[in-house]
Motif scaffolding. Structure first.
Motif, PDB file in Angstrom:
ATOM      1  N   ASP A  52     -57.346 -19.178  47.927  1.00 41.01           N
ATOM      2  CA  ASP A  52     -58.509 -18.213  48.188  1.00 41.01           C
ATOM      3  C   ASP A  52     -58.173 -16.884  47.948  1.00 41.01           C
ATOM      4  OD1 ASP A  52     -60.635 -16.880  49.106  1.00 41.01           O
ATOM      5  OD2 ASP A  52     -61.041 -17.860  51.010  1.00 41.01           O
ATOM      6  N   ILE A  54     -59.722 -13.993  48.518  1.00 39.30           N
ATOM      7  CA  ILE A  54     -60.152 -13.237  49.537  1.00 39.30           C
ATOM      8  C   ILE A  54     -59.409 -13.200  50.755  1.00 39.30           C
ATOM      9  CG2 ILE A  54     -62.301 -12.662  50.762  1.00 39.30           C
ATOM     10  CD1 ILE A  54     -62.681 -12.557  47.791  1.00 39.30           C
ATOM     11  N   ASP A  55     -59.269 -14.097  51.242  1.00 40.91           N
ATOM     12  CA  ASP A  55     -58.185 -13.990  52.642  1.00 40.91           C
ATOM     13  C   ASP A  55     -56.855 -14.903  52.682  1.00 40.91           C
ATOM     14  OD1 ASP A  55     -59.066 -16.755  52.836  1.00 40.91           O
ATOM     15  OD2 ASP A  55     -60.546 -16.228  54.589  1.00 40.91           O
ATOM     16  N   SER A  57     -56.469 -18.176  52.796  1.00 41.03           N
ATOM     17  CA  SER A  57     -56.503 -19.507  53.472  1.00 41.03           C
ATOM     18  C   SER A  57     -57.571 -20.314  53.376  1.00 41.03           C
ATOM     19  CB  SER A  57     -56.602 -19.217  55.124  1.00 41.03           C
ATOM     20  OG  SER A  57     -57.748 -18.506  55.423  1.00 41.03           O
ATOM     21  N   ASP A  62     -64.535 -23.419  53.175  1.00 39.75           N
ATOM     22  CA  ASP A  62     -64.195 -22.978  51.863  1.00 39.75           C
ATOM     23  C   ASP A  62     -64.380 -24.033  50.895  1.00 39.75           C
ATOM     24  OD1 ASP A  62     -63.577 -20.081  52.528  1.00 39.75           O
ATOM     25  OD2 ASP A  62     -61.490 -20.706  52.932  1.00 39.75           O
TER      26      ASP A  62
END
Length: 340
Positions: A52, A54-55, A57, A62
């Protein structure tokens, strides 16, 4: 003996899907759900191979998000497979699933939206050309033989409309060149769809006497002036068929009995009767209205063939009756002609 005329080409058809549309829709939804479930399970198993951006995790949300985005599009790049296992799964499992899902979506759109529009347009186009045609209700043994005989006698197959609820029967009729509609001839909407009221004749052979009589009743209501012929297998039902509105009632067993009895009195009688009924025979039995130049003449003086009987109104008169000594306007002549 004349050779039968063979007609080639694809016949138009007015088909009606008798299966419930909701069943097909449910089946497609379940199939799509199953394919998505396979992709979702695979991505969850290979979640460690996803990254991911974005973050960093990968959660359950997700995995669900990535699965749906990957199946419906090629993804946005926010979550990407980074390991060989995850990439191979996307390549050989998810990509084929994506293609299958899109094919199901497109097929559903065609069947439930575009197909209905196209079939209505096609039906209207065919109906515009339906006039003075022959409607055959039932494509069993008798119906199939009737269609074949009409074609052998020179009828254009596309002026013959066959109605039968069985897909295999309509497929056989379509292969013969006839216009077909897969439906129930006992229903008003079916006979209205083939414009039975504009037909030259309606031939009924449903295989069961009760069904045939019900078709005759329906057809007589839709087409009060069109001649209707029906095949009835039980002698007890012949009167009911006439009361239902049939102009001609044919009992195959009775006709076969006539041929058998005739053969007892001479080996050539049954052969001659079959010759009259067959389009490939040397003679034919025809029916026509008296012409203007024949009025006042005896039946024996007609030049088109051998006059056997006249119908004056509803009364039949043989060539020996005094009424046949002078033909009148409106008389219907039944004669034997030499086949060309």
């Amino acid at each position: 003996m004349a050779r039968p005329v063979r007609h080639r080409g694809v016949a138009p058809s007015l088909r009606r899907n008798t299966a419930p549309s909701w069943a097909a829709l449910v089946w497609r939804v379940l199939l799509v759900a199953g394919l998505i479930g396979i992709a979702l399970a695979g991505h969850w198993i290979e979640r460690d191979g996803l990254r991911d951006n974005i973050d960093g995790s990968i959660s359950v949300v997700d995995v669900i998000y990535f699965t749906m985005i990957t199946i419906t599009t090629v993804g946005y790049g926010d979550i990407v497979p980074v390991t060989d296992g995850a990439r191979l799964f996307d390549t050989f499992v998810v990509t084929p699933i994506r293609l299958f899902v899109w094919l199901i979506f497109l097929g559903s759109a065609y069947q439930f939206l575009l197909r209905g529009v196209l079939e209505k347009w096609k039906m209207r186009s065919i109906q515009r050309n339906l006039s003075a045609h022959t409607v055959v209700a039932g494509f069993g043994t008798s119906g199939e033989e009737a269609v074949s005989e009409l074609i052998r006698r020179g009828a254009d197959p596309q002026t013959i409309v066959v109605i039968d609820p069985r897909a295999e029967a309509t497929a056989a009729a379509e292969a013969a060149g006839a216009v077909v509609i897969e439906g129930d001839a006992t229903r008003n909407v079916t006979l209205e769809a083939v414009r039975a009221n504009q037909a030259s004749s309606i031939l009924v052979s449903a295989g069961r006497d009760d069904t045939s009589i019900l078709i005759v009743l329906t057809a007589r209501r839709i087409a009060p002036d069109v001649p209707i012929s029906v095949v009835i297998r039980s002698e007890d039902n012949e009167v009911l068929a006439r009361q239902a509105g049939a102009n001609t009632v044919i009992n195959p067993a009775s006709f076969a009995g006539l041929l058998l009895a005739g053969s007892r009195h001479g080996p050539h009688i049954a052969d001659y009767l079959a010759d009259l009924a067959n389009a490939g025979g040397r003679v034919s039995l025809t029916e026509r209205t008296v012409t203007a130049d024949e009025i006042g003449q005896p039946l024996s003086a007609i030049r088109t063939g051998l006059g056997l009987r006249i119908y004056r109104g509803t009364e039949p008169y043989g060539y020996w009756d005094p009424q046949a000594a002078s033909l009148m306007a409106g008389d219907v002549i039944v004669e034997v002609e030499r086949r060309c």
